[in-house]
Design an enzyme around this catalytic site. Sequence first.
Site, mmCIF file in Angstrom:
data_model
loop_
_atom_site.group_PDB
_atom_site.id
_atom_site.type_symbol
_atom_site.label_atom_id
_atom_site.label_comp_id
_atom_site.label_asym_id
_atom_site.label_seq_id
_atom_site.Cartn_x
_atom_site.Cartn_y
_atom_site.Cartn_z
ATOM 1 N N GLY A 266 0.757 -1.249 0.000
ATOM 2 C CA GLY A 266 0.000 0.000 0.000
ATOM 3 C C GLY A 266 0.783 1.291 0.000
ATOM 4 N N CYS A 379 -11.589 5.572 -28.804
ATOM 5 C CA CYS A 379 -12.813 6.225 -29.240
ATOM 6 C C CYS A 379 -13.681 6.679 -28.093
ATOM 7 C CB CYS A 379 -13.585 5.266 -30.129
ATOM 8 S SG CYS A 379 -12.653 4.929 -31.598
HETATM 9 N N1 LLP Z 1 -1.339 -7.008 -0.929
HETATM 10 C C1 LLP Z 1 -2.651 -7.130 -1.237
HETATM 11 C C2 LLP Z 1 -3.463 -8.119 -0.542
HETATM 12 C C3 LLP Z 1 -3.212 -6.307 -2.218
HETATM 13 O O1 LLP Z 1 -4.493 -6.424 -2.506
HETATM 14 C C4 LLP Z 1 -2.395 -5.357 -2.884
HETATM 15 C C5 LLP Z 1 -2.949 -4.494 -3.915
HETATM 16 C C6 LLP Z 1 -1.032 -5.291 -2.535
HETATM 17 C C7 LLP Z 1 -0.539 -6.126 -1.549
HETATM 18 C C8 LLP Z 1 -0.099 -4.339 -3.208
HETATM 19 O O2 LLP Z 1 -0.432 -3.021 -2.962
HETATM 20 P P1 LLP Z 1 0.540 -1.828 -3.446
HETATM 21 O O3 LLP Z 1 1.793 -1.919 -2.608
HETATM 22 O O4 LLP Z 1 0.828 -2.024 -4.865
HETATM 23 O O5 LLP Z 1 -0.232 -0.600 -3.168
HETATM 24 N N2 LLP Z 1 -5.041 -0.890 -9.551
HETATM 25 C C9 LLP Z 1 -4.901 0.031 -8.428
HETATM 26 C C10 LLP Z 1 -4.252 -0.612 -7.234
HETATM 27 C C11 LLP Z 1 -4.957 -1.872 -6.765
HETATM 28 C C12 LLP Z 1 -4.264 -2.512 -5.583
HETATM 29 C C13 LLP Z 1 -4.762 -3.884 -5.381
HETATM 30 N N3 LLP Z 1 -4.138 -4.568 -4.304
HETATM 31 C C14 LLP Z 1 -4.137 1.245 -8.910
HETATM 32 O O6 LLP Z 1 -3.746 1.295 -10.059
HETATM 33 O O7 LLP Z 1 -3.951 2.183 -8.154
#
Ligand code: LLP
Length: 473
Positions: A266, A379
Amino acid sequence: MNATDYPATTASAAPGAGALEENLWPATAALDPDGVLRVGGVRVDTLAARFGTPAYILDEDDFRARCAAWRRSFADCDVYYAGKAFLCRAVARWVAEEGLHLDVCTGGELAVARSVAFPPERLLFHGNNKSVAELRAALAYGVGRIVVDSFAEIDRLGALAAEAGVRQRVLIRVTPGVEAHTHHYVSTGQEDQKFGFSLAGGAAAEAVERVLVAPGLQLVGLHAHIGSQIFDTAGFGLAAHRMVGLLARVRDTHDLELPELDLGGGLGIAYTGEDAPLDVDDVAERLLAVVGKECAAAGLAVPRLAVEPGRAIAGPTTVTLYEVGTVKELPGLRTFVSVDGGMSDNIRTALYDARYTARLVSRPGAATPGVVTIVGRHCESGDVVAHDVPLPVDVRPGDLVAVPASGAYHRSMASNYNHVARPPVVAVRDGAARVIVRRETEEDLLRLDTDPAAEPTPTVAPGTAAASSAQAR
Ligand code: LLP
């Protein structure tokens, strides 16, 4: 080789170009005296000529350095790279070589891991609705940990593991009731959402009981992930505090100290100069301090911590390289600069109203900046790459434009909208470039499309109900 081996040539860049903004560009990015961007020691005009545009240009040294930094900051913890941010075989190999673990959340991501023989014990399998086939594949490969997310899954996985004759280590995904200050589509700690077992509502405690009696499962710990693109340590601290509280309750109720606590991913990154990301070291210090203090207060041994960064590792390593096709000036309104990609290679702007910056990277351009909207080729009018970015006023067709911070959730969320082929990922390092995900071709697009004229038409026996309804149509 590390970032400092590349001379920063920004000072000698032409006046219109300005220096590369801190934090936004891959570690080895620098401007040549003629205003051309270099990443990994390779000029982007060379990359465009060789690989075409659009293309994702990934700085391998930066990716590896980020992996190493997370390992250093979270020493004696397990760092799982979250493959959903961006995964391909080369990346899975780098992650393994850098000593990280890997978080996968589908059979597809698991297949990538398997294809490079990623050490199974270093894998963790997530998902709120894993299929039976996916669970079987995970068990068969010997995935180290599976994070269970529902009562149905506890039963399902317990039965499958017992059937396979194994005892699967599991973590329970807990919803700690923490509101992360981020876009609500990517906020996962609050009560009202599909992931996990509620801490406050008692479902998490019940899940612990159920896993403990499931024959094929071994409960090793708890998991929480409060959201993504977070800039504030308070939410992480609060989640850690609550999770240790639950560990203490498990100890009190079951006389069992769970050895592991996974606090998810996160951490936010900078997409524009206005974002101020947290420092990994500071986050690590804060989390370890909270967990240490709370455990001491509860009389618990400190569990082994795990974290799951995705964006913070992959995001800053990559720029998307586009070629400008048209420049349309609407007097008194706005200037649209159209590039040869768009929402099929970056859906984040349309989906989350994400902000990006961009710069002209094939020449210095005029000293005077104009404010433009960079749009794609799709589009629909929501097909925006970057709102209101300063590009030199003389930006013109044929120019190369780069968008930084596009390594996470860009290629992994890319689509074939409008039958556009997805761009390649080109890894650059030490002055060399290699394709790690090739560009799709029209042939690729057509391969999945089964042409009824070329197939035997399904025959319907005359006089059947199906035949008469077919005639009616
Ligand atoms: N662990 C779990 C259980 C998760 O669901 C996620 C991300 C992470 C770790 C990794 O999170 P990060 O460090 O990348 O923030 N498509 C969205 C982000 C979706 C995140 C989904 N889960 C965007 O482009 O902002």
